[in-house]
Design an enzyme around this catalytic site. Structure first.
Site, PDB file in Angstrom:
ATOM      1  N   CYS A   1       0.854  -1.197   0.000  1.00 56.04           N
ATOM      2  CA  CYS A   1       0.000   0.000   0.000  1.00 56.04           C
ATOM      3  C   CYS A   1       0.886   1.242   0.000  1.00 56.04           C
ATOM      4  O   CYS A   1       1.671   1.450   0.933  1.00 56.04           O
ATOM      5  CB  CYS A   1      -0.906   0.008   1.224  1.00 56.04           C
ATOM      6  SG  CYS A   1      -1.925   1.509   1.354  1.00 56.04           S
TER       7      CYS A   1
ATOM      8  N   CYS B   1      -4.081   0.870   8.624  1.00 54.36           N
ATOM      9  CA  CYS B   1      -3.193  -0.290   8.692  1.00 54.36           C
ATOM     10  C   CYS B   1      -1.867   0.074   9.356  1.00 54.36           C
ATOM     11  O   CYS B   1      -1.397   1.198   9.253  1.00 54.36           O
ATOM     12  CB  CYS B   1      -2.936  -0.845   7.296  1.00 54.36           C
ATOM     13  SG  CYS B   1      -4.416  -1.492   6.489  1.00 54.36           S
TER      14      CYS B   1
ATOM     15  N   GLN C   1     -19.412  -8.695  12.509  1.00 56.96           N
ATOM     16  CA  GLN C   1     -17.957  -8.768  12.391  1.00 56.96           C
ATOM     17  C   GLN C   1     -17.543  -8.422  10.955  1.00 56.96           C
ATOM     18  O   GLN C   1     -18.128  -8.915   9.990  1.00 56.96           O
ATOM     19  CB  GLN C   1     -17.469 -10.161  12.762  1.00 56.96           C
ATOM     20  CG  GLN C   1     -17.703 -10.543  14.211  1.00 56.96           C
ATOM     21  CD  GLN C   1     -16.722  -9.858  15.160  1.00 56.96           C
ATOM     22  OE1 GLN C   1     -15.895  -9.061  14.756  1.00 56.96           O
ATOM     23  NE2 GLN C   1     -16.824 -10.195  16.442  1.00 56.96           N
TER      24      GLN C   1
ATOM     25  N   GLU D   1     -28.443  -8.036  25.477  1.00 56.03           N
ATOM     26  CA  GLU D   1     -27.877  -6.886  24.769  1.00 56.03           C
ATOM     27  C   GLU D   1     -28.609  -5.616  25.211  1.00 56.03           C
ATOM     28  O   GLU D   1     -29.833  -5.641  25.410  1.00 56.03           O
ATOM     29  CB  GLU D   1     -28.029  -7.077  23.252  1.00 56.03           C
ATOM     30  CG  GLU D   1     -27.659  -5.883  22.403  1.00 56.03           C
ATOM     31  CD  GLU D   1     -26.220  -5.433  22.613  1.00 56.03           C
ATOM     32  OE1 GLU D   1     -26.028  -4.222  22.864  1.00 56.03           O
ATOM     33  OE2 GLU D   1     -25.308  -6.269  22.522  1.00 56.03           O
TER      34      GLU D   1
ATOM     35  N   ASP E   1     -18.581 -11.299  25.205  1.00 52.76           N
ATOM     36  CA  ASP E   1     -17.831 -10.617  24.146  1.00 52.76           C
ATOM     37  C   ASP E   1     -18.071  -9.125  24.331  1.00 52.76           C
ATOM     38  O   ASP E   1     -18.816  -8.499  23.584  1.00 52.76           O
ATOM     39  CB  ASP E   1     -18.309 -11.094  22.776  1.00 52.76           C
ATOM     40  CG  ASP E   1     -17.467 -10.530  21.639  1.00 52.76           C
ATOM     41  OD1 ASP E   1     -16.498  -9.792  21.920  1.00 52.76           O
ATOM     42  OD2 ASP E   1     -17.783 -10.817  20.466  1.00 52.76           O
TER      43      ASP E   1
ATOM     44  N   CYS F   1     -11.684  -8.068  22.143  1.00 49.50           N
ATOM     45  CA  CYS F   1     -10.965  -7.316  21.112  1.00 49.50           C
ATOM     46  C   CYS F   1      -9.840  -6.498  21.725  1.00 49.50           C
ATOM     47  O   CYS F   1      -9.160  -5.757  21.020  1.00 49.50           O
ATOM     48  CB  CYS F   1     -11.918  -6.408  20.343  1.00 49.50           C
ATOM     49  SG  CYS F   1     -12.789  -5.203  21.381  1.00 49.50           S
TER      50      CYS F   1
END
Length: 474
Positions: free
Chosen positions: A72, A81, A281, A331, A379, A406
């Site tokens: 890139c 990134c 996701q 949730e 999660d 995460c």
């Protein structure tokens, strides 16, 4: 040491964001962007803080064998990134080490070498793109924010997005140029188009959304035809009105300009209907591997009661339903719960129930009602679990807790707290959900210990309980 000084450096490791770590001659830690462990040379100081400095390379005398040419051209400037300068195997190694370091130093548990599931490809894997739009020197531009700024960097082709996403972006910009539609100016809160949002499905279908600082103008009548010509796979075009200042991408008002306001997607053999707002996701192939890993560690045999906290639109809940006796999903976002219930009906799942509530309140409610799940899946968002959630989970005394995270640091903090409730981590797995980006997903399975087990392994539960894990850093 001060800004713009040039110092010799030797890279010995990585930060949690993937920057190289070196030591200045005076002993201060120096974080060097785009550096790889084992490299040595010179770096120029960009910023000096109280405990560490940040720098960039100016000369390399020792070059890592893992360094590679950037695929890139904007990789050094874009804030998306972080690892186009290194081979993918080295990226996987540092991510696995990041997970182990967090679990050891913050969680008080050394899992040994952490296996990591790498992606099958580093290109075109994202199924969602959000391009910020800004005024350019002559015409509107769209791309991504430059690293650590709110300056929009124009991006012609993003390698981790599918080509259809860039095609939508280019078509919206062409429409703006044709009709003199102004881009949003964040500083002055003026202009119209703020973001270009694109979802793509495994089938190839594309859902597009224009996020704007006001309602659609009359010229928006020409936008569907322009997008359909550029992207024949388009199934819907939405206009979202967001007049608020701040970083939130989406506003509350949605208008369908053409087609449908949803996308159909498949995951683990199940069908999901996704609106613009739906959480899903972004890497479907790795999400399937992540969920399969979590459910394998849960060791379900078809009869268990399972509680899934932070269930979103019910993806992992419904996957678990095929392996368990009864599954409860919790949730706090009402629209996500509504989507989860519809997804259950759509897939013919009858042993799943969804509750709209805060995770801590729901866990306490289940405990009070005597619902005793054998397995709890969590999660949580990046901030991890609130103390009251951990307390309520422990009160239900499940045999196993499977923690999907995460953020290795907040997960490790929570694991230290769970150990104080006699939940001992057994297995850790990492999944690279975002190749070429700094984030990494982790799954840890914890098992309930009996008192004689704690005595046998020599755990001091009182000491674990008062350890200020949140004060420690990675």
């Amino acid at each position: 040491m001060k800004r713009n000084d040039t110092i010799p450096i030797e890279i010995t490791g990585y930060t949690s964001e993937g920057w190289g770590v070196a030591r200045a001659p005076d002993g201060m830690a120096v974080f060097v962007r785009d550096a790889i462990a084992g490299e040595a040379g010179l770096a120029q100081i960009d910023h000096v803080g109280r405990t560490a400095a940040h720098a960039h390379l100016t000369r390399l005398d020792t070059v890592s064998p893992h360094r590679t040419a950037r695929a890139c051209p904007l990789g050094k400037r874009c804030g998306g990134c972080a690892f186009w300068h290194m081979e993918y195997q080295e990226e996987l190694r540092l991510k696995a080490q990041r997970v182990r370091d967090a679990l050891t130093r913050i969680g008080g548990w050394d899992p040994g070498e952490v296996p990591i599931l790498g992606g099958e490809t580093c290109r075109g894997y994202r199924n969602k793109a959000q391009y910020p739009v800004a005024p350019g020197p002559n015409d509107p531009i769209a791309g991504f924010f430059e690293a650590r700024t709110h300056r929009v960097l124009p991006v012609a082709r993003c390698l981790i997005q599918p080509p259809a996403a860039d095609a939508v972006k280019d078509a919206v910009l062409a429409w703006m140029r044709l009709w003199n539609i102004p881009a949003y100016d964040e500083k002055n809160h003026a202009g119209l188009v703020r973001h270009i949002y694109v979802r793509t499905a495994r089938s190839g279908a594309v859902l597009a959304c224009v996020v704007a600082n006001g309602p659609p103008p009359v010229q928006a009548q020409a936008l569907p035809a322009a997008l359909r010509q550029a992207v024949p796979e388009l199934c819907g075009l939405i206009w979202n009105e967001n007049r608020r200042r701040g970083n939130a991408v989406l506003g509350e008002k949605f208008v369908t300009l053409w087609g449908q306001d949803y996308l159909k997607e498949t995951l683990c053999g199940l069908c999901f209907r996704l609106s613009v707002r739906s959480f899903f996701q972004v890497n479907r192939a790795q999400a399937e591997r992540l969920y399969e890993t979590a459910l394998d560690l849960a060791e379900l045999h078809g009869t268990e009661t399972v509680l899934d906290l932070y269930c979103g639109t019910g993806t992992i809940t419904l996957c678990a339903a095929g392996r368990a006796g009864r599954v409860y999903g919790v949730e706090a976002v009402a629209s996500a719960v509504a989507d989860a219930r519809k997804n259950a009906v759509r897939n013919g799942v009858e042993n799943a129930e969804f509750l709209c509530a805060d995770a801590g309140e729901a866990a306490q409610r289940f405990a009070q009602e005597g619902i005793r799940p054998e397995v709890i899946l969590v999660d949580p968002p990046r901030k991890g679990l609130a103390p009251q959630v951990i307390e309520a989970m422990a009160a239900m005394a499940p045999r196993r807790i499977v923690y999907v995270s995460c953020d290795p640091a907040t997960m490790a903090r929570d694991i230290a707290r769970l150990q104080a409730h006699a939940y001992q981590p057994q297995t850790a797995r990492a999944v690279d959900m975002f190749p070429r980006c700094a984030h990494v997903e982790t799954v840890v399975c914890l098992s309930k210990q009996q008192p004689d087990d704690a005595t046998r392994v020599g755990l001091d539960l009182d000491e674990l309980e008062v350890t200020p894990a949140e004060s420690r850093t990675t």
